[in-house]
Write an enzyme that holds these catalytic residues in place. Structure first.
Site, mmCIF file in Angstrom:
data_model
loop_
_atom_site.group_PDB
_atom_site.id
_atom_site.type_symbol
_atom_site.label_atom_id
_atom_site.label_comp_id
_atom_site.label_asym_id
_atom_site.label_seq_id
_atom_site.Cartn_x
_atom_site.Cartn_y
_atom_site.Cartn_z
ATOM 1 N N CYS A 235 -10.911 -28.201 9.296
ATOM 2 C CA CYS A 235 -9.765 -27.376 8.913
ATOM 3 C C CYS A 235 -8.484 -28.195 8.947
ATOM 4 O O CYS A 235 -8.262 -28.963 9.886
ATOM 5 C CB CYS A 235 -9.658 -26.189 9.868
ATOM 6 S SG CYS A 235 -8.265 -25.093 9.510
ATOM 7 N N CYS B 167 -5.217 -26.848 13.920
ATOM 8 C CA CYS B 167 -6.360 -27.757 14.075
ATOM 9 C C CYS B 167 -5.940 -29.214 14.013
ATOM 10 O O CYS B 167 -6.607 -30.078 14.568
ATOM 11 C CB CYS B 167 -7.423 -27.449 13.021
ATOM 12 S SG CYS B 167 -8.249 -25.872 13.331
ATOM 13 N N ASP C 213 0.871 -1.167 0.000
ATOM 14 C CA ASP C 213 0.000 0.000 0.000
ATOM 15 C C ASP C 213 0.910 1.219 0.000
ATOM 16 O O ASP C 213 2.023 1.178 0.529
ATOM 17 C CB ASP C 213 -0.904 -0.023 1.239
ATOM 18 C CG ASP C 213 -1.937 1.099 1.210
ATOM 19 O OD1 ASP C 213 -2.486 1.421 2.271
ATOM 20 O OD2 ASP C 213 -2.201 1.652 0.115
#
Lengths: 283, 378
Positions: free
Chosen positions: B312, B317, B100
């Site tokens: 997931c 996980c 940016d």
């Protein structure tokens, strides 16, 4: 657990191999060895995938009990042991009573229990609770409950109490350990207490050596005793105390010294005859 | 499907288009790697996702991430990037980067900034030095950083502001776009995107769209939104922009966002998104799950031996239970890392699945987005 000496130097330093590590099959470790310190079950700032990159150096993991004690009931319900809970089950797991990075205040241990300091404050642990924790956690090695508060420097009375109580706890832990099906693959370590009083240290070492323990932990030389810091080993008579302890201990069992030792002090301790350290210095 | 259009540093191939909405699945080829769109881009302001290594980021499925020109320009500075050979090398990231321009800092650091036609002057609270960020300076720093996509310096005002300042900013953004195009030295390796401004005013937005699409840039961003404005105004500006913008160039909706917004804005034809939300909320102990959010600090997690999300495949996980995470969340740094890894993987895959290339958008809504009920009147 089988501790095999491979070579001993004139001044007392040793090289050894530890095999028959219970559930770990035919893995072996060599000593001198460094245990990887954890806090609340995590190696500080490192996730397991990062830890894997350290390879075999990160194999033996040190789990200090204080910050894990609050998870006792959860682990009982979980039933697969602390190794599984922490995703560390492929590591050699050693559970110590105290945490060298937490300095507990003096004077809070009683005859039948020891105070451990967790996140939410003081927790009193007697032998029954302690062994219940071991059965829920299922570590590979654990230090038997011990009273490492030896009072003020030079105080014989309190130092003697710490020795007596620790031996009493050890005997009861050994009894329960023997009866426990769950702990049959785990090894129990005895602790040498006695503060800064040479005679108490010798007594503790002699008596503990008579018990069927897998190895020894030299207690009260880090934050939890009157000798404050372990560093440097050559000051305040610490070297002499360690020497006097080791003289009473059998050669064929490993000796653990906890606390933040820098490389120079590790070498000094190895020369005296210490086999196992932890990585609290890095922390 | 449209034929792939080639700008020297970017290729967009539209793989599938939804027959009902404006959603599309594309392949965006950038200098460092290919990106599947719609794509969610996590934000690593200072050249790293807080607590995550590039390897962990790669493993979580991320193909492109953000860095920030203002922050990196202050520290470590463009000169160091020139010496090292760019941010990719500096941080060890093999995939794509987007920087940016420093424009958003005009809003986030408004108390420390002053805007004129020349540029924006920032006073740095850490070292009390001033930085004058002109379009030329911003492009110069971005050229040194070396990101695959770079953003024009735009004059950004908060979306909650109205009045002549909005028009002033829109007009100035067009002029700054031209200055950026002029200053850009690395067109073969870095893609300069224009940023459509105009606040919540359709007249101003349309002027801006008209003007900016005349410039030959490889892609467009929709800026000046996602700043707390009413959602009803937000959707309108998004769809107005995507109606106008060329189909064969990527559309990047800046600062979005929450999962609901990703679904809706994909339907409205956006291809690229960025937001600090998933990473920031992870550090506060919240995990993203199909039904919304899971606050791991809550007592209900203490004896929950399931992973955050049973479907997931992230490393968190696969290894850990909610009960374990509950013991360390907000207390150990590892908890931040574990939740960040999960949230990034979750959000990146969630975004990608918003448009399944052969089956279309409504199938997604039926299978994954089933809990979302949205009525939009445009």
């Amino acid at each position: 657990m089988k501790f095999s000496l491979r070579s001993v130097s004139q001044r007392g330093g040793r090289l050894a191999t530890i095999s028959e590590l219970g559930r770990h099959g035919d893995k072996t470790v060599t000593t001198p060895m460094c245990l990887v310190f954890t806090q609340a079950g995590t190696i500080p700032h490192l996730t397991n995938d990062m830890v894997q990159k350290l390879g075999k150096h990160a194999y033996p993991v040190h789990l200090p009990l204080p910050l894990l004690l609050e998870s006792h009931e959860i682990l009982q319900k979980y039933s697969n042991g602390i190794g599984d809970f922490l995703a560390l089950k492929h590591h050699l797991l050693y559970l110590s009573v105290q945490d060298s990075t937490i300095r507990p205040p003096e004077g809070f241990n009683e005859k039948s229990f020891v105070s451990l300091w967790g996140r939410s404050g003081r927790l009193n642990v007697d032998v029954d609770k302690f062994m219940s924790v071991q059965e829920a956690f299922k570590p590979d090695w654990y230090q038997a409950l011990c009273d490492s508060d030896a009072g003020k420097v030079g105080s014989r009375k309190r130092a003697h109490k710490s020795v007596e109580r620790t031996l009493a706890y050890l005997d009861r832990c050994l009894e329960k350990h023997k009866e426990s099906e769950v702990l049959r693959h785990s090894c129990i370590f005895g602790s040498i207490e006695g503060g800064s009083v040479a005679e108490e240290r010798e007594l503790s070492a002699k008596e503990t050596a008579k018990r069927p323990v897998a190895g020894f932990v030299l207690e009260g030389l880090d934050t939890n005793g009157p000798l404050d810091s372990v560093l440097p080993l050559c000051e305040n008579g610490k070297k002499e105390i360690i020497q006097s302890i080791l003289n009473e201990l059998p050669d064929e069992k490993p000796r653990i010294l906890h606390g933040p030792l820098d490389p120079a002090n590790i070498l000094a301790a190895v020369e005296l005859g210490i086999d196992i350290f932890d990585s609290t210095y890095l922390f | 499907m449209s034929a792939p259009v080639n700008h020297s540093a970017l290729t967009l191939k539209v793989l599938a288009e939804c027959s009902v909405t404006k959603a599309r699945a594309c392949q965006l080829s950038l200098p460092h790697s290919v990106v599947d769109t719609p794509v969610f881009m996590p934000v690593g302001t200072q050249g790293s996702l807080k607590g995550i290594t590039p390897e962990q980021l790669e493993n979580s499925g991320c193909q492109i991430m953000l860095g920030n020109t203002y922050h990196l320009g202050s520290n470590p500075g463009a000169e160091l990037f020139d010496k090292v050979g760019g941010l990719h090398k500096f941080m060890g990231w093999k995939r794509n980067l987007l920087t940016d321009s420093g424009g958003f800092q005009m809003v986030s650091l408004v108390a420390l900034s002053e805007v004129t036609e020349e540029g924006v002057r920032f006073s740095n609270p850490y070292d009390a030095k001033d930085m004058l960020l002109t379009p030329e300076k911003s492009i110069e720093i971005q050229n040194s950083i070396g990101a695959d996509i770079i953003m024009q310096l735009d004059d950004v005002v908060s979306s909650t502001i109205s009045g002549p300042r909005v028009e002033e900013a829109m007009g100035r953004s067009i002029r700054w776009l031209d200055r950026c195009i002029e200053a850009h030295k690395k067109t073969k390796t870095q893609n300069l995107f224009a940023i459509i401004q105009g606040g919540l005013d359709s007249r101003l937005r349309t002027i801006c769209l008209n003007e900016m699409s005349k410039r030959n840039v490889p892609g467009f961003a929709i800026g000046g939104l996602s700043g707390g404005e009413d959602k009803n105004d937000f959707w309108k500006m998004v769809t107005l922009s995507t109606d106008f913008l060329p189909k064969h160039k990527p559309r990047y909706l800046m600062g979005v966002g929450f999962p609901v917004d990703l679904v809706v804005c994909s339907a409205l034809g956006c291809d690229m998104f960025d937001c600090v939300y998933p990473t920031r909320t992870a550090r506060f102990g919240t995990a993203l799950i199909p039904t919304g959010k899971l606050d791991l600090k809550k007592k209900g997690c203490a004896e929950d031996f399931r992973p955050i999300d049973e479907n997931c495949s992230c490393s968190t996980c696969r290894q850990f239970t909610r009960a374990y995470l509950h013991t360390i969340v907000t207390k150990e740094t590892v908890a931040s890392i574990l939740l960040t890894i999960h949230n990034i993987q979750y959000q990146v895959f969630f975004c990608r699945l918003t448009v399944i290339d052969t089956c279309g958008f409504y199938l997604f809504l039926g299978t994954r987005g089933g809990n979302i009920n949205i009525i939009i009147i445009i």
